[in-house]
Write a protein that holds these residues in place. Structure first.
Motif, PDB file in Angstrom:
ATOM      1  N   GLY A  15       0.749  -1.348   0.037  1.00  0.00           N
ATOM      2  CA  GLY A  15       0.283   0.007   0.047  1.00  0.00           C
ATOM      3  C   GLY A  15       0.833   1.255   0.040  1.00  0.00           C
ATOM      4  O   GLY A  15       0.333   2.362  -0.274  1.00  0.00           O
ATOM      5  N   GLY A  16       2.287   1.138   0.294  1.00  0.00           N
ATOM      6  CA  GLY A  16       2.867   2.311   0.477  1.00  0.00           C
ATOM      7  C   GLY A  16       3.346   2.654  -1.063  1.00  0.00           C
ATOM      8  O   GLY A  16       2.936   2.119  -2.254  1.00  0.00           O
ATOM      9  N   SER A  17       4.239   3.529  -1.240  1.00  0.00           N
ATOM     10  CA  SER A  17       5.112   4.266  -2.480  1.00  0.00           C
ATOM     11  C   SER A  17       6.292   4.562  -2.333  1.00  0.00           C
ATOM     12  O   SER A  17       6.998   4.468  -1.282  1.00  0.00           O
ATOM     13  N   ARG A  19       9.366   6.035  -5.032  1.00  0.00           N
ATOM     14  CA  ARG A  19       9.888   6.967  -6.494  1.00  0.00           C
ATOM     15  C   ARG A  19      11.204   6.428  -6.735  1.00  0.00           C
ATOM     16  O   ARG A  19      12.326   6.894  -6.113  1.00  0.00           O
ATOM     17  N   ARG A  67      -1.353   2.310 -11.117  1.00  0.00           N
ATOM     18  CA  ARG A  67      -0.717   2.447  -9.830  1.00  0.00           C
ATOM     19  C   ARG A  67       0.787   3.251 -10.080  1.00  0.00           C
ATOM     20  O   ARG A  67       1.243   3.911  -9.427  1.00  0.00           O
ATOM     21  N   PHE A  68       1.541   3.013 -11.327  1.00  0.00           N
ATOM     22  CA  PHE A  68       2.646   3.356 -11.480  1.00  0.00           C
ATOM     23  C   PHE A  68       2.579   4.593 -12.613  1.00  0.00           C
ATOM     24  O   PHE A  68       1.521   4.483 -13.393  1.00  0.00           O
ATOM     25  N   THR A  69       3.639   5.570 -12.356  1.00  0.00           N
ATOM     26  CA  THR A  69       3.720   6.738 -13.526  1.00  0.00           C
ATOM     27  C   THR A  69       5.176   6.845 -14.020  1.00  0.00           C
ATOM     28  O   THR A  69       5.817   7.084 -12.983  1.00  0.00           O
ATOM     29  N   GLN A  82       7.247   6.580 -10.456  1.00  0.00           N
ATOM     30  CA  GLN A  82       6.381   6.885  -9.223  1.00  0.00           C
ATOM     31  C   GLN A  82       5.597   5.524  -9.196  1.00  0.00           C
ATOM     32  O   GLN A  82       4.761   5.267  -9.887  1.00  0.00           O
ATOM     33  N   MET A  83       5.764   4.834  -8.032  1.00  0.00           N
ATOM     34  CA  MET A  83       5.014   3.641  -7.793  1.00  0.00           C
ATOM     35  C   MET A  83       4.145   3.943  -6.528  1.00  0.00           C
ATOM     36  O   MET A  83       4.742   4.098  -5.443  1.00  0.00           O
ATOM     37  N   ASN A  84       2.876   3.810  -6.698  1.00  0.00           N
ATOM     38  CA  ASN A  84       1.888   3.901  -5.519  1.00  0.00           C
ATOM     39  C   ASN A  84       1.001   2.724  -5.518  1.00  0.00           C
ATOM     40  O   ASN A  84       1.079   1.510  -6.208  1.00  0.00           O
ATOM     41  N   SER A  85       0.500   2.484  -4.247  1.00  0.00           N
ATOM     42  CA  SER A  85      -0.361   1.322  -3.965  1.00  0.00           C
ATOM     43  C   SER A  85       0.569  -0.146  -4.147  1.00  0.00           C
ATOM     44  O   SER A  85       0.064  -0.981  -4.904  1.00  0.00           O
ATOM     45  N   LEU A  86       1.742  -0.030  -3.683  1.00  0.00           N
ATOM     46  CA  LEU A  86       2.342  -0.994  -4.206  1.00  0.00           C
ATOM     47  C   LEU A  86       2.077  -2.533  -3.276  1.00  0.00           C
ATOM     48  O   LEU A  86       1.460  -2.464  -2.370  1.00  0.00           O
TER      49      LEU A  86
END
Length: 126
Positions: A15-17, A19, A67-69, A82-86
């Motif tokens: 759930g973490g992020s 970069r 989730r990723f950008t 950028q990786m979110n909701s890992l």
């Protein structure tokens, strides 16, 4: 000769992020498609995301869409992920890569890329 240096990996809870950054040497960075790949233990290297030389076009693996950008700053010769909701299944070594064919929108397979960074470890705990 191009050199790529990744940074930003680490250990994060689900759930973490995070970069990731990839700094490239050379003065024609803005001419090349850049990609991110990852490799989990015992698995083949797989495509994650790519961005065209201008940043206008992006492509993502289905597993990371939403989730990723991926982004780039051509003035800094740097590409970001950028990786979110890992998720735990995002765990692996992440590599950035460069296709040395100028102004080509590269196919999302490792064999199409010519230069690779050393990789940065991303570990997502459950």
């Amino acid at each position: 000769q191009v050199q790529l240096v990744e940074s930003g990996g680490g250990l994060v809870q689900a759930g973490g992020s995070l970069r990731l950054s990839c700094a490239a040497s050379g003065d024609t960075f803005s001419s090349y498609t850049m990609g991110w790949f990852r490799q989990a233990p015992g698995k083949e290297r797989e495509f994650v995301a790519a961005i065209s030389w201008s940043g206008r076009n992006t492509r993502y693996a289905d597993s990371v869409k939403g989730r990723f950008t991926i982004s780039r700053d051509n003035a800094k010769n740097t590409v970001y992920l950028q990786m979110n909701s890992l998720k735990p299944e995002d765990t692996g070594v992440y590599y950035c890569a460069l296709d040395r064919a100028r102004f080509r929108w590269t196919m999302p397979v490792p064999s199409e890329y010519d230069y690779w960074g050393q990789g940065t470890q991303v570990t997502v705990s459950s």
